[in-house]
Design a protein around this motif. Sequence first.
Motif, PDB file in Angstrom:
ATOM      1  N   PRO A 185       0.797  -1.238   0.000  1.00  0.00           N
ATOM      2  CA  PRO A 185       0.000   0.000   0.000  1.00  0.00           C
ATOM      3  C   PRO A 185       0.822   1.276   0.000  1.00  0.00           C
ATOM      4  N   ASP A 186       2.091   1.181   0.391  1.00  0.00           N
ATOM      5  CA  ASP A 186       2.920   2.384   0.487  1.00  0.00           C
ATOM      6  C   ASP A 186       4.029   2.431  -0.555  1.00  0.00           C
ATOM      7  N   THR A 187       3.840   1.759  -1.682  1.00  0.00           N
ATOM      8  CA  THR A 187       4.827   1.836  -2.756  1.00  0.00           C
ATOM      9  C   THR A 187       4.955   3.283  -3.231  1.00  0.00           C
ATOM     10  N   TRP A 188       6.175   3.734  -3.412  1.00  0.00           N
ATOM     11  CA  TRP A 188       6.463   5.112  -3.820  1.00  0.00           C
ATOM     12  C   TRP A 188       5.713   5.454  -5.096  1.00  0.00           C
ATOM     13  N   VAL A 189       5.119   6.627  -5.141  1.00  0.00           N
ATOM     14  CA  VAL A 189       4.306   7.024  -6.295  1.00  0.00           C
ATOM     15  C   VAL A 189       5.120   7.021  -7.587  1.00  0.00           C
ATOM     16  N   LEU A 190       6.405   7.316  -7.517  1.00  0.00           N
ATOM     17  CA  LEU A 190       7.216   7.337  -8.733  1.00  0.00           C
ATOM     18  C   LEU A 190       7.548   5.931  -9.235  1.00  0.00           C
ATOM     19  N   GLU A 191       7.188   4.916  -8.467  1.00  0.00           N
ATOM     20  CA  GLU A 191       7.404   3.536  -8.900  1.00  0.00           C
ATOM     21  C   GLU A 191       6.140   2.933  -9.507  1.00  0.00           C
ATOM     22  N   HIS A 192       5.068   3.710  -9.584  1.00  0.00           N
ATOM     23  CA  HIS A 192       3.849   3.216 -10.222  1.00  0.00           C
ATOM     24  C   HIS A 192       4.031   3.218 -11.741  1.00  0.00           C
ATOM     25  N   HIS A 193       3.464   2.211 -12.392  1.00  0.00           N
ATOM     26  CA  HIS A 193       3.602   2.094 -13.846  1.00  0.00           C
ATOM     27  C   HIS A 193       2.594   1.067 -14.326  1.00  0.00           C
ATOM     28  N   PRO A 194       1.963   1.295 -15.470  1.00  0.00           N
ATOM     29  CA  PRO A 194       1.005   0.292 -15.974  1.00  0.00           C
ATOM     30  C   PRO A 194       1.713  -0.988 -16.395  1.00  0.00           C
ATOM     31  N   PHE A 195       1.056  -2.099 -16.169  1.00  0.00           N
ATOM     32  CA  PHE A 195       1.589  -3.394 -16.590  1.00  0.00           C
ATOM     33  C   PHE A 195       1.299  -3.614 -18.076  1.00  0.00           C
TER      34      PHE A 195
END
Length: 215
Positions: A185-195
């Motif tokens: 739940p706390d993954t850094w926002v800059l590590e978000h990416h579509p699969f």
Amino acid sequence: MWENNIYFERAIEEFLDLLAHESLSRAELRQVLDDVERENCQVYGYGARSFVRSLHDCYERVHEVRATDDHGKAIAELGERILRQEPVLIAGVEETLAGLRTRHRLVLLTKGDHEEQAAKVERSRLGPLFERIVIVPEKTVETYSTVVEDLKADTVRTWMIGNSPKSDIVPALAAGLGAVYVPHPDTWVLEHHPFPETTDRLLQVDRFTDLVEYF
């Protein structure tokens, strides 16, 4: 494997209190910080020291002046607190790794400042469970290909396990590896990416401990 970004998020909340601005909302200030971090990580890498630099740069971008001595000391302390933080293992990680180790080769691939990451691994006491520990400045498709080649491993039988879509999942899949996504739940926002839209090499589990059911 251990809590990490929650400590950065706590530091950011304190920084936003300090950064308070008359016309910018808290969300807008956070967006400025995210933009600064995105820029700085490309130049200075990851970790607490780069983070502190970004806090200073964000302060200056928002207020158009350098941080005051008191604010500068407060920002420095936020970084020092992160560096001093003892790793808190996620429930079941150590036991799961110990079980997987009896059946598979385990390699820890982590990115960031080498000194900081090495210290985290040592303090976590998980190092002996891995055949090798590899610390890189960035995780790219080339990184995964190089590591697999160095290990003389079979790409088809090699899996990357992680919580970061950007660094763990997407580049590993692009390199021909399988990937296991363990959401946090706390993954850094800059590590978000579509699969990728379609792939039979991506597995998602709810918890790290679920790995024993598949491997």
